[in-house]
Design a protein around this motif. Structure first.
Motif, PDB file in Angstrom:
ATOM      1  N   TRP A 183       5.702   1.573   2.658  1.00  0.00           N
ATOM      2  CA  TRP A 183       4.591   2.527   2.495  1.00  0.00           C
ATOM      3  C   TRP A 183       3.418   2.182   3.410  1.00  0.00           C
ATOM      4  CZ3 TRP A 183       6.073  -0.795  -1.481  1.00  0.00           C
ATOM      5  CH2 TRP A 183       5.126  -1.692  -1.974  1.00  0.00           C
ATOM      6  N   TRP A 184       3.740   1.616   4.558  1.00  0.00           N
ATOM      7  CA  TRP A 184       2.690   1.236   5.500  1.00  0.00           C
ATOM      8  C   TRP A 184       2.387   2.362   6.478  1.00  0.00           C
ATOM      9  CZ3 TRP A 184       5.045  -4.278   6.367  1.00  0.00           C
ATOM     10  CH2 TRP A 184       4.614  -5.106   5.314  1.00  0.00           C
TER      11      TRP A 184
ATOM     12  N   GLU B 277      -1.979  -0.568   8.820  1.00  0.00           N
ATOM     13  CA  GLU B 277      -0.636  -0.923   8.350  1.00  0.00           C
ATOM     14  C   GLU B 277       0.408  -0.633   9.424  1.00  0.00           C
ATOM     15  OE1 GLU B 277      -1.025  -0.102   3.539  1.00  0.00           O
ATOM     16  OE2 GLU B 277      -0.588   1.568   4.869  1.00  0.00           O
TER      17      GLU B 277
ATOM     18  N   GLY C 110      -0.088   3.970  -1.802  1.00  0.00           N
ATOM     19  CA  GLY C 110      -0.413   2.571  -2.088  1.00  0.00           C
ATOM     20  C   GLY C 110       0.220   2.095  -3.376  1.00  0.00           C
ATOM     21  N   GLY C 111       0.449   0.791  -3.439  1.00  0.00           N
ATOM     22  CA  GLY C 111       1.061   0.220  -4.629  1.00  0.00           C
ATOM     23  C   GLY C 111       2.571   0.436  -4.676  1.00  0.00           C
TER      24      GLY C 111
ATOM     25  N   GLN D 265      10.277  -2.677   1.370  1.00  0.00           N
ATOM     26  CA  GLN D 265       9.022  -3.335   0.999  1.00  0.00           C
ATOM     27  C   GLN D 265       8.904  -3.241  -0.524  1.00  0.00           C
ATOM     28  OE1 GLN D 265       5.538  -1.181   2.210  1.00  0.00           O
ATOM     29  NE2 GLN D 265       4.116  -2.674   1.342  1.00  0.00           N
TER      30      GLN D 265
ATOM     31  N   LEU E 143       7.176  -5.186  -4.353  1.00  0.00           N
ATOM     32  CA  LEU E 143       6.168  -6.076  -4.947  1.00  0.00           C
ATOM     33  C   LEU E 143       6.668  -6.705  -6.239  1.00  0.00           C
ATOM     34  CD1 LEU E 143       3.046  -3.704  -4.728  1.00  0.00           C
ATOM     35  CD2 LEU E 143       3.445  -5.711  -3.289  1.00  0.00           C
TER      36      LEU E 143
ATOM     37  N   HIS F 264      -1.254 -11.097   0.110  1.00  0.00           N
ATOM     38  CA  HIS F 264      -2.517 -10.360   0.041  1.00  0.00           C
ATOM     39  C   HIS F 264      -3.264 -10.816  -1.202  1.00  0.00           C
ATOM     40  CE1 HIS F 264      -2.604  -7.334   3.159  1.00  0.00           C
ATOM     41  NE2 HIS F 264      -1.400  -6.876   2.874  1.00  0.00           N
TER      42      HIS F 264
ATOM     43  N   TRP G 129      -3.658   3.374  -8.934  1.00  0.00           N
ATOM     44  CA  TRP G 129      -3.481   2.003  -8.418  1.00  0.00           C
ATOM     45  C   TRP G 129      -4.780   1.457  -7.836  1.00  0.00           C
ATOM     46  CZ3 TRP G 129      -4.174   0.183  -3.467  1.00  0.00           C
ATOM     47  CH2 TRP G 129      -4.277   1.136  -2.439  1.00  0.00           C
TER      48      TRP G 129
ATOM     49  N   TRP H 220      -6.988   5.173  -0.035  1.00  0.00           N
ATOM     50  CA  TRP H 220      -7.771   3.931   0.095  1.00  0.00           C
ATOM     51  C   TRP H 220      -8.307   3.737   1.509  1.00  0.00           C
ATOM     52  CZ3 TRP H 220      -6.503   0.059   3.530  1.00  0.00           C
ATOM     53  CH2 TRP H 220      -5.238   0.157   4.129  1.00  0.00           C
TER      54      TRP H 220
ATOM     55  N   ASN I 245      -0.991 -10.646  -4.332  1.00  0.00           N
ATOM     56  CA  ASN I 245       0.270  -9.913  -4.317  1.00  0.00           C
ATOM     57  C   ASN I 245       0.935 -10.161  -2.975  1.00  0.00           C
ATOM     58  OD1 ASN I 245      -1.876  -8.071  -3.283  1.00  0.00           O
ATOM     59  ND2 ASN I 245      -0.155  -6.723  -2.864  1.00  0.00           N
TER      60      ASN I 245
ATOM     61  N   ASP J  74       3.865  -8.856  -0.251  1.00  0.00           N
ATOM     62  CA  ASP J  74       4.864  -7.868   0.188  1.00  0.00           C
ATOM     63  C   ASP J  74       6.116  -8.626   0.592  1.00  0.00           C
ATOM     64  OD1 ASP J  74       3.355  -5.332   0.175  1.00  0.00           O
ATOM     65  OD2 ASP J  74       2.109  -6.334   1.680  1.00  0.00           O
TER      66      ASP J  74
ATOM     67  N   LYS K  12      -2.343  -7.528   9.832  1.00  0.00           N
ATOM     68  CA  LYS K  12      -2.226  -6.868   8.525  1.00  0.00           C
ATOM     69  C   LYS K  12      -3.419  -7.120   7.604  1.00  0.00           C
ATOM     70  CE  LYS K  12       0.210  -4.544   5.417  1.00  0.00           C
ATOM     71  NZ  LYS K  12      -0.802  -4.396   4.376  1.00  0.00           N
TER      72      LYS K  12
ATOM     73  N   HIS L 191      -0.927  -4.782  -8.651  1.00  0.00           N
ATOM     74  CA  HIS L 191       0.143  -4.717  -7.657  1.00  0.00           C
ATOM     75  C   HIS L 191       1.414  -5.417  -8.119  1.00  0.00           C
ATOM     76  CE1 HIS L 191      -2.248  -2.621  -4.631  1.00  0.00           C
ATOM     77  NE2 HIS L 191      -3.212  -3.105  -5.391  1.00  0.00           N
TER      78      HIS L 191
HETATM   79  C1  BGC Z   1       0.567  -3.604  -0.412  1.00  0.00           C
HETATM   80  C2  BGC Z   1      -0.117  -3.651   0.921  1.00  0.00           C
HETATM   81  C3  BGC Z   1      -0.542  -2.261   1.327  1.00  0.00           C
HETATM   82  C4  BGC Z   1      -1.378  -1.623   0.235  1.00  0.00           C
HETATM   83  C5  BGC Z   1      -1.879  -0.224   0.535  1.00  0.00           C
HETATM   84  C6  BGC Z   1      -0.266  -2.851  -1.425  1.00  0.00           C
HETATM   85  O1  BGC Z   1       0.445  -2.709  -2.611  1.00  0.00           O
HETATM   86  O2  BGC Z   1       0.813  -4.900  -0.883  1.00  0.00           O
HETATM   87  O3  BGC Z   1       0.718  -4.193   1.910  1.00  0.00           O
HETATM   88  O4  BGC Z   1      -1.240  -2.315   2.547  1.00  0.00           O
HETATM   89  O5  BGC Z   1      -0.602  -1.551  -0.939  1.00  0.00           O
HETATM   90  O6  BGC Z   1      -0.893   0.604   1.006  1.00  0.00           O
END
Ligand code: BGC
Length: 411
Positions: A29-30, A35, A61-62, A84, A86, A137, A186, A245, A296, A298, A333, A373
């Motif tokens: 989700w980057w 990102e 996000g999230g 990706q 979490l 992060h 989130w 965000w 958190n 990734d 990042k 997260h």
């Molecule tokens: C991720 C980040 C990402 C952010 C916003 C978070 O949950 O760990 O890598 O940049 O969400 O998208």
């Protein structure tokens, strides 16, 4: 004769394209500017090794939307090579028996030794490495526009909750938006990570979010944390609903707002806009959470794929864990490396602080998994927490009712 020559040429071409066709499909989700720039570092690394990158971006996000897209692919028996993911989402997938076993690579490269144990809790399942962590992060950060603060007469970065509120007041009175925020569940929860830490400290955070102790969840301290959310809400502009965000980050970058509370992926946006830490913007811990880190990580969760894709998948895992890649990637990042043996030399001031804070919090027992997260509780409970936090933030639930709802969600 002529035909067989042609056949030889054709099969040679096929053979080369079979090699060139080595590929990975990566769900993530980057999608923001910062990102995408960081992801570009990984794509380039893989492409340099002759591995084609098939991109599967699912914005949000999230990672909630990404997990939904993933569910459809796994259900139809056709998962991407890497995703990706979490915290508890990773181990939840592992329970379904659909993930790869990276143990031979992990053993050969000594991942057990170099990856922090707090991360290994999620990278491994049943003794097997199933994911390659790309970063760490943390969510208890504030990002500030230095010129705005100067114009508003805020001389020093706030260190306590009351100083923070006083600074927000000044910024607002000077005609700026106090707090840049996007009203998405989130993001509300990301604020809450820091607010709960600032209000109750690490012990309370763990009792409530990790141990799910109903007495902590439905307590006077939790009510106080919710009251602080209400305070923050009064510094958010009227157009905040559903704002992404990175657009909230842009408000700070462009000098429309003073502060944003957000994980350090926000720094990626500042850097992408050519802003310099300590000159254009400041990074500091949510006032009252100095020394604490809500992290958190990734990780790229690897799925069981056929023999044809397994080689490229291992190349991806190996590339992610390469120490110099971890430096290059995390510098862009906004996060810090997921290995303990990467030097901080290439990192800017905020990155160096992030690395030092992480090491210190880990040593002093003040490192906690981010609830927002997915590093404190699994999605089934996290989503219940989200509902209470968002309802209260938007004024449709009192602080007391929200604290009670948190306890119910944990049941
Ligand atoms: C991720 C980040 C990402 C952010 C916003 C978070 O949950 O760990 O890598 O940049 O969400 O998208």
């Amino acid at each position: 004769m002529k035909r067989s020559l042609l056949a030889i040429v054709a099969s040679a071409t096929l053979a080369t394209s079979a090699v060139a066709a080595e590929s990975v499909e990566v769900l993530h989700w980057w999608t923001s500017g910062g990102e995408a720039a960081a992801l570009g570092v990984l794509k380039k690394d893989l492409e340099g090794q002759g591995v084609t990158w098939n991109d599967m971006p699912v914005a949000g996000g999230g990672g909630e939307a990404a997990m939904t897209a993933l569910r459809a692919r796994v259900t139809s028996g056709n998962p991407p090579s890497a995703v990706q993911a979490l915290g508890f989402d990773i181990t939840d997938w592992a329970k379904q028996g659909v993930v790869a076993d990276l143990n031979s690579l992990a053993k050969a490269e000594n991942w057990d030794k170099v990856v922090p144990t707090a991360l290994q809790k999620f990278s491994k399942y049943d003794g097997k490495w199933i994911a390659a962590p790309v970063n760490v992060h943390s969510t208890n950060w504030v990002w500030a526009n230095k010129a705005v603060l100067e114009k508003a007469g805020v001389k020093e970065m706030p260190a306590t909750w009351d100083q923070f509120i006083a600074a927000l007041d000044k910024v607002q009175k000077a005609g700026f938006i106090g707090l840049a925020h996007g009203g998405q569940a989130w993001q509300d929860a990301t604020l809450f990570d820091g607010v709960v830490l600032a209000t109750g400290g690490v012990e309370f955070y763990n009792k409530a979010f990790v141990q799910k102790d109903p007495k902590a969840l439905n307590s006077a301290t939790m009510v106080k944390a919710f009251d602080r959310m209400k305070q923050l809400r009064s510094y958010v502009d009227k157009d905040f609903s559903n704002r992404d965000w990175n657009l909230a980050s842009a408000m700070v970058i462009e000098g429309k707002a003073g502060f944003q509370i957000m994980g350090d992926w926000a720094k990626g946006e500042f850097l992408n806009a050519k802003k310099v830490p300590n000159k254009d913007f400041a990074c500091f811990r949510v006032p009252g959470t100095q020394g604490m880190v809500s992290f958190n990580s990734d990780q790229f969760l690897m799925f069981k794929v056929g023999a044809a894709s397994a080689g490229a998948q291992l190349k991806l895992a190996k590339a992610i864990m390469n120490p110099s890649f971890q430096s290059a990637f995390n510098v862009v990042k906004g996060s810090v490396p997921a290995r303990t043996d990467v030097p901080n030399t290439a990192f800017d001031a905020c990155g160096k602080k992030g690395m030092a804070d992480l090491a210190e919090a880990n040593k002093s027992g003040k490192l906690v998994g981010s609830m927002a997260h997915g590093h404190a509780v699994p999605a089934s409970i996290k989503n219940g927490f989200y509902d209470a936090i968002t309802a209260q933030f938007n004024g449709s639930m009192t602080s007391a009712a929200a604290a009670k709802a948190m306890a119910q969600a944990a049941e």
